[in-house]
Design a protein around this motif. Structure first.
Motif, short mmCIF file in Angstrom:
data_model
loop_
_atom_site.label_atom_id
_atom_site.label_comp_id
_atom_site.label_asym_id
_atom_site.label_seq_id
_atom_site.Cartn_x
_atom_site.Cartn_y
_atom_site.Cartn_z
N LEU A 98 4.97 -10.79 7.60
CA LEU A 98 4.92 -9.94 8.79
C LEU A 98 4.66 -10.76 10.05
N LEU A 99 3.74 -11.72 9.95
CA LEU A 99 3.46 -12.59 11.10
C LEU A 99 4.68 -13.41 11.49
N HIS A 100 5.39 -13.96 10.50
CA HIS A 100 6.61 -14.73 10.79
C HIS A 100 7.67 -13.85 11.46
N ALA A 101 7.86 -12.65 10.93
CA ALA A 101 8.86 -11.75 11.51
C ALA A 101 8.48 -11.37 12.93
N SER A 102 7.20 -11.11 13.15
CA SER A 102 6.73 -10.76 14.50
C SER A 102 6.92 -11.92 15.46
N ARG A 103 6.63 -13.12 15.02
CA ARG A 103 6.80 -14.31 15.86
C ARG A 103 8.27 -14.48 16.25
N ARG A 104 9.16 -14.30 15.28
CA ARG A 104 10.59 -14.46 15.57
C ARG A 104 11.07 -13.37 16.52
N TRP A 105 10.59 -12.14 16.32
CA TRP A 105 10.97 -11.05 17.20
C TRP A 105 10.50 -11.34 18.62
N LEU A 106 9.27 -11.83 18.74
CA LEU A 106 8.71 -12.14 20.05
C LEU A 106 9.50 -13.27 20.73
N LEU A 107 9.84 -14.29 19.97
CA LEU A 107 10.67 -15.38 20.53
C LEU A 107 12.01 -14.84 21.01
N ASN A 108 12.58 -13.93 20.26
CA ASN A 108 13.85 -13.32 20.64
C ASN A 108 13.70 -12.55 21.95
N ARG A 109 12.62 -11.81 22.10
CA ARG A 109 12.37 -11.04 23.31
C ARG A 109 12.15 -11.95 24.52
N MET A 110 11.66 -13.17 24.26
CA MET A 110 11.41 -14.12 25.34
C MET A 110 12.68 -14.90 25.70
N GLY A 111 13.76 -14.64 24.99
CA GLY A 111 15.01 -15.31 25.29
C GLY A 111 15.31 -16.49 24.39
N LEU A 112 14.45 -16.78 23.45
CA LEU A 112 14.68 -17.87 22.50
C LEU A 112 15.29 -17.28 21.24
N LYS A 113 16.58 -17.08 21.29
CA LYS A 113 17.26 -16.28 20.27
C LYS A 113 17.67 -17.04 19.02
N GLU A 114 17.75 -18.36 19.05
CA GLU A 114 18.31 -19.11 17.92
C GLU A 114 17.52 -18.90 16.63
N TYR A 116 15.47 -16.51 15.84
CA TYR A 116 15.59 -15.11 15.42
C TYR A 116 16.94 -14.86 14.76
N GLN A 117 18.00 -15.42 15.33
CA GLN A 117 19.33 -15.22 14.76
C GLN A 117 19.44 -15.87 13.37
N LEU A 118 18.83 -17.05 13.21
CA LEU A 118 18.82 -17.68 11.88
C LEU A 118 18.08 -16.82 10.87
N PHE A 119 16.94 -16.29 11.30
CA PHE A 119 16.15 -15.40 10.45
C PHE A 119 16.96 -14.17 10.07
N ARG A 120 17.58 -13.55 11.06
CA ARG A 120 18.35 -12.34 10.82
C ARG A 120 19.56 -12.61 9.92
N SER A 121 20.25 -13.71 10.18
CA SER A 121 21.40 -14.08 9.38
C SER A 121 20.99 -14.34 7.93
N GLY A 122 19.87 -15.03 7.76
CA GLY A 122 19.38 -15.31 6.41
C GLY A 122 19.01 -14.05 5.66
N LEU A 123 18.34 -13.14 6.35
CA LEU A 123 17.95 -11.88 5.73
C LEU A 123 19.19 -11.06 5.37
#
Length: 135
Positions: A98-114, A116-123
């Motif tokens: 949950l912490l990892h997912a939240s961190r990636r979501w937060l990075l995505n919201r801050m404009g650091l999408k890479e 998050y996209q790797l996470f989403r693609s992997g999932l």
């Protein structure tokens, strides 16, 4: 007692060598994943000496040779799913995931999408593979 061959002997016999097209490893390497390639490399580096284990391995290879087994997913999906699982997405701890997912979501919201996209693609790849393996 394991059979050991030093590096020079393996080189002289041209056993190993992923990038050497004439090596035994390259001739027999028909793997499609990094994990499969690593497993095969181990088989060449540390050959079996027990006759029962050798026959079991031969029977396994024969099965795949004579039965056209095709996995319902490609190398790219498998690698993305493996990356997701190794990157904390498949951790046993729910809180950690949950912490990892939240961190990636937060990075995505801050404009650091890479990331998050790797996470989403992997999932997505993992879910796709699991869906294809379900009867």
């Amino acid at each position: 007692m394991p059979f050991l061959a030093d590096k020079q002997t393996l080189t002289d016999l041209n056993v190993l060598g992923k990038y050497n097209a004439s090596s035994l490893f390259s001739i027999f390497n028909r793997t499609i994943t990094a994990g499969g390639e690593k497993l095969m490399d181990g088989m060449f580096r540390y050959p079996l000496t027990d006759d029962v284990a050798i026959n079991t391995r031969c029977n396994t290879f024969s099965f795949f040779k004579y039965n056209s087994v095709k996995l319902p997913f490609g190398k790219d999906d498998f690698e993305a799913a493996e990356q997701y699982l190794m990157g904390g997405g498949g951790n046993d701890s729910y809180l950690f995931s949950l912490l990892h997912a939240s961190r990636r979501w937060l990075l995505n919201r801050m404009g650091l999408k890479e990331e998050y996209q790797l996470f989403r693609s992997g999932l997505q790849s993992l879910l796709s593979i699991l869906g294809q393996l379900m009867p």
